[in-house]
Write an enzyme that holds these catalytic residues in place. Structure first.
Site, PDB file in Angstrom:
ATOM      1  N   ARG A   1      10.000  19.413  60.425  1.00 56.28           N
ATOM      2  CA  ARG A   1      11.007  20.275  61.035  1.00 56.28           C
ATOM      3  C   ARG A   1      10.362  21.560  61.570  1.00 56.28           C
ATOM      4  NH1 ARG A   1      16.120  22.625  57.660  1.00 56.28           N
ATOM      5  NH2 ARG A   1      14.426  23.756  56.678  1.00 56.28           N
ATOM      6  N   ASP A  43      30.363  25.987  58.682  1.00 56.77           N
ATOM      7  CA  ASP A  43      29.185  26.546  58.056  1.00 56.77           C
ATOM      8  C   ASP A  43      28.181  26.854  59.169  1.00 56.77           C
ATOM      9  OD1 ASP A  43      26.778  27.074  56.763  1.00 56.77           O
ATOM     10  OD2 ASP A  43      27.293  25.791  55.059  1.00 56.77           O
ATOM     11  N   PHE A  75      24.790  19.529  54.682  1.00 57.87           N
ATOM     12  CA  PHE A  75      23.829  20.008  53.691  1.00 57.87           C
ATOM     13  C   PHE A  75      24.330  19.629  52.291  1.00 57.87           C
ATOM     14  CE2 PHE A  75      21.691  23.263  51.132  1.00 57.87           C
ATOM     15  CZ  PHE A  75      20.416  23.230  51.668  1.00 57.87           C
ATOM     16  N   TYR A 131      19.364  34.638  55.295  1.00 56.56           N
ATOM     17  CA  TYR A 131      17.906  34.608  55.125  1.00 56.56           C
ATOM     18  C   TYR A 131      17.233  33.672  56.117  1.00 56.56           C
ATOM     19  CZ  TYR A 131      19.544  30.750  52.149  1.00 56.56           C
ATOM     20  OH  TYR A 131      20.191  29.655  51.672  1.00 56.56           O
ATOM     21  N   LYS A 132      18.031  32.954  56.917  1.00 62.41           N
ATOM     22  CA  LYS A 132      17.438  32.069  57.928  1.00 62.41           C
ATOM     23  C   LYS A 132      17.217  32.880  59.209  1.00 62.41           C
ATOM     24  CE  LYS A 132      19.175  28.035  55.524  1.00 62.41           C
ATOM     25  NZ  LYS A 132      20.345  27.230  55.209  1.00 62.41           N
TER      26      LYS A 132
HETATM   27  C1  LIG Z   1      20.637  26.865  53.765  1.00 61.22           C
HETATM   28  C2  LIG Z   1      21.940  26.224  53.538  1.00 61.22           C
HETATM   29  C3  LIG Z   1      22.642  26.379  52.327  1.00 61.22           C
HETATM   30  C4  LIG Z   1      22.024  27.107  51.166  1.00 61.22           C
HETATM   31  O1  LIG Z   1      22.986  27.641  50.313  1.00 61.22           O
HETATM   32  P1  LIG Z   1      22.575  28.773  49.277  1.00 61.22           P
HETATM   33  O2  LIG Z   1      23.711  28.855  48.343  1.00 61.22           O
HETATM   34  O3  LIG Z   1      22.337  30.038  50.061  1.00 61.22           O
HETATM   35  O4  LIG Z   1      21.310  28.347  48.598  1.00 61.22           O
HETATM   36  C5  LIG Z   1      23.900  25.817  52.219  1.00 61.22           C
HETATM   37  N1  LIG Z   1      24.455  25.132  53.246  1.00 61.22           N
HETATM   38  C6  LIG Z   1      23.815  24.957  54.418  1.00 61.22           C
HETATM   39  C7  LIG Z   1      24.454  24.205  55.518  1.00 61.22           C
HETATM   40  C8  LIG Z   1      22.530  25.484  54.591  1.00 61.22           C
HETATM   41  O5  LIG Z   1      21.863  25.280  55.734  1.00 61.22           O
END
Ligand SMILES: *Cc1c(COP(=O)(O)O)cnc(C)c1O
Length: 397
Positions: free
Chosen positions: A356, A184, A110, A209-210
């Site tokens: 997705r 992660d 990400f 939040y996911k």
């Molecule tokens: C959703 C997601 C994020 C988002 O990070 P935030 O700081 O909560 O906005 C970061 N890394 C990964 C791998 C994600 O899927």
């Protein structure tokens, strides 16, 4: 026993295939937030930190997340955003290997995780380097250059394709080469059974939040392996990670627990909502959930491939190698997703061409999946996506 649709407030006429990006509203969340705002904040005012247990809420919620990720209570701290937690884990991990200079991740990670690493490297200015091979080449890179790697930092399930890394094997290989491991779990927590303790990984981070349905901007979490917590030097030494915040000691002394990875004042309303959201997991067997996810996503792939030949599967075909999401590449993916959403089937789009779809058996069943594929067929076959109103990219895709 799945699905448990009655545990969520989903709008009528919508099939929600985006619980992987923003989980839906859990039933008890509104009442809980209202109680915190009107009874606690409104009536108790500042007394609520003690009388309503606000001060203990971050720990209590961390202890409820722990079993969902295969960790024991006392090992998970909550707060801030995932990006912040990535940064904290990375600094702590680098400090455990002061004589090494490589951070190994992968190209599919990400962007925010990679940005945090790049920013940290520039701040430290000590010759650190970030390596991002193809996800399939991480193991080879460890074989070739493992001795130089300080930290292996990977996202378990790829946000775009759903491709899943082998957490146990990669952790073992990295640690055999002397590296520290950070996972992660953004797209894993709440999507499958995890065994963080068994993996022996040093750190893990994730968001709520996911799949955990904590609501937009819900606090993130960070796990540190309990045997090394006292060796963790917090990079963001905030007062809530202090051993005694209200001693108001000018010198920082980290808490002798995972709490040292907290930073500032916890977001109480959001934590209370998350606490209510975690009720939705009561009695849920994560192994059964995983089996149901595999069935739903396999069925969706079969239906879409039969009905929509213009779309190309961009996820691993073997469900055991995927998380809980399925990606299809389509050159008109963005307008097609907008047209699909207009028809009541909600997924999302990730550049450059990925449609997705998330499969969350807490609130989806096989009928939903087949109905969604039928709508998608109509969107593609009838060219509904060609309408002008679907062409303009919104801020969030
Ligand atoms: C959703 C997601 C994020 C988002 O990070 P935030 O700081 O909560 O906005 C970061 N890394 C990964 C791998 C994600 O899927």
């Amino acid at each position: 026993m799945l699905p448990l649709k009655e545990r969520f407030d989903l709008p009528q006429g919508v099939i929600y295939l985006d619980g992987n990006s923003l989980g839906p509203l859990p039933r008890g969340a509104v009442a809980r937030a209202t109680e915190v705002m009107t009874q606690q904040w409104g009536q108790e005012l500042i007394r609520a930190w003690n009388t309503a247990g606000w001060m203990d809420l971050p720990v209590r919620v961390g202890d409820r997340i722990a079993p969902l990720i295969g960790a024991v209570p006392g090992t998970v701290a909550t707060g801030d955003t995932l990006s912040i937690k990535v940064y904290q884990a990375l600094v702590a991990a680098l400090k455990l290997r002061p004589d090494r200079r490589l951070i190994l991740s992968d190209k599919g990670n990400f962007p925010s995780d990679l940005y945090m690493a790049q920013g940290l490297i520039e701040t430290l200015d000590q010759g650190y380097r970030l390596l991002t091979p193809d996800p399939e080449d991480v193991l080879n890179t460890l074989s070739a250059r493992g001795e130089e790697v300080a930290v292996l930092m990977l996202t378990h399930v790829d946000y775009r394709t759903g491709r899943m890394h082998d957490m146990a094997a990669l952790t073992q290989a990295a640690q055999a080469a002397g590296a520290v491991v950070i996972w992660d779990l953004a797209h894993s927590a709440g999507a499958m059974a995890l065994d963080l303790t068994g993996s022996k990984a040093e750190f893990a981070v994730g968001c709520t939040y996911k799949y955990l349905n904590g609501g937009p901007g819900a606090p993130a979490f960070i796990y540190a392996r309990p045997d090394l917590i006292e060796a963790v030097e917090p990079a963001l030494a905030g007062w809530m990670g202090h051993e005694a915040p209200f001693a108001m000691d000018p010198a920082y002394r980290p808490a002798m627990s995972t709490e040292r990875l907290r930073v500032g004042t916890p977001p109480i309303v959001q934590l209370a909502i998350l606490d209510a959201a975690l009720d939705a997991w009561e009695g849920v067997n994560l192994t059964e959930l995983r089996a149901a996810t595999m069935t739903l996503s396999d069925r969706f792939i079969a239906e879409v491939e039969r009905r929509c030949p213009a779309l190309t599967l961009a996820s691993p075909r073997d469900a055991r190698r995927r998380g809980a999401q399925v990606a299809f590449a389509f050159e008109h993916g963005y307008p097609a997703m907008q047209a699909l959403i207009d028809q009541g089937v909600i997924g999302d789009f990730r550049a450059p061409d990925i449609m997705r779809f998330g499969f969350t058996p807490l609130f989806l069943d096989e009928d939903d999946v087949v109905a969604a594929a039928a709508v998608l067929e109509r969107v593609i076959a009838d060219g509904l996506y060609r309408e002008a109103r679907f062409q303009n990219r919104a801020k969030v895709t």
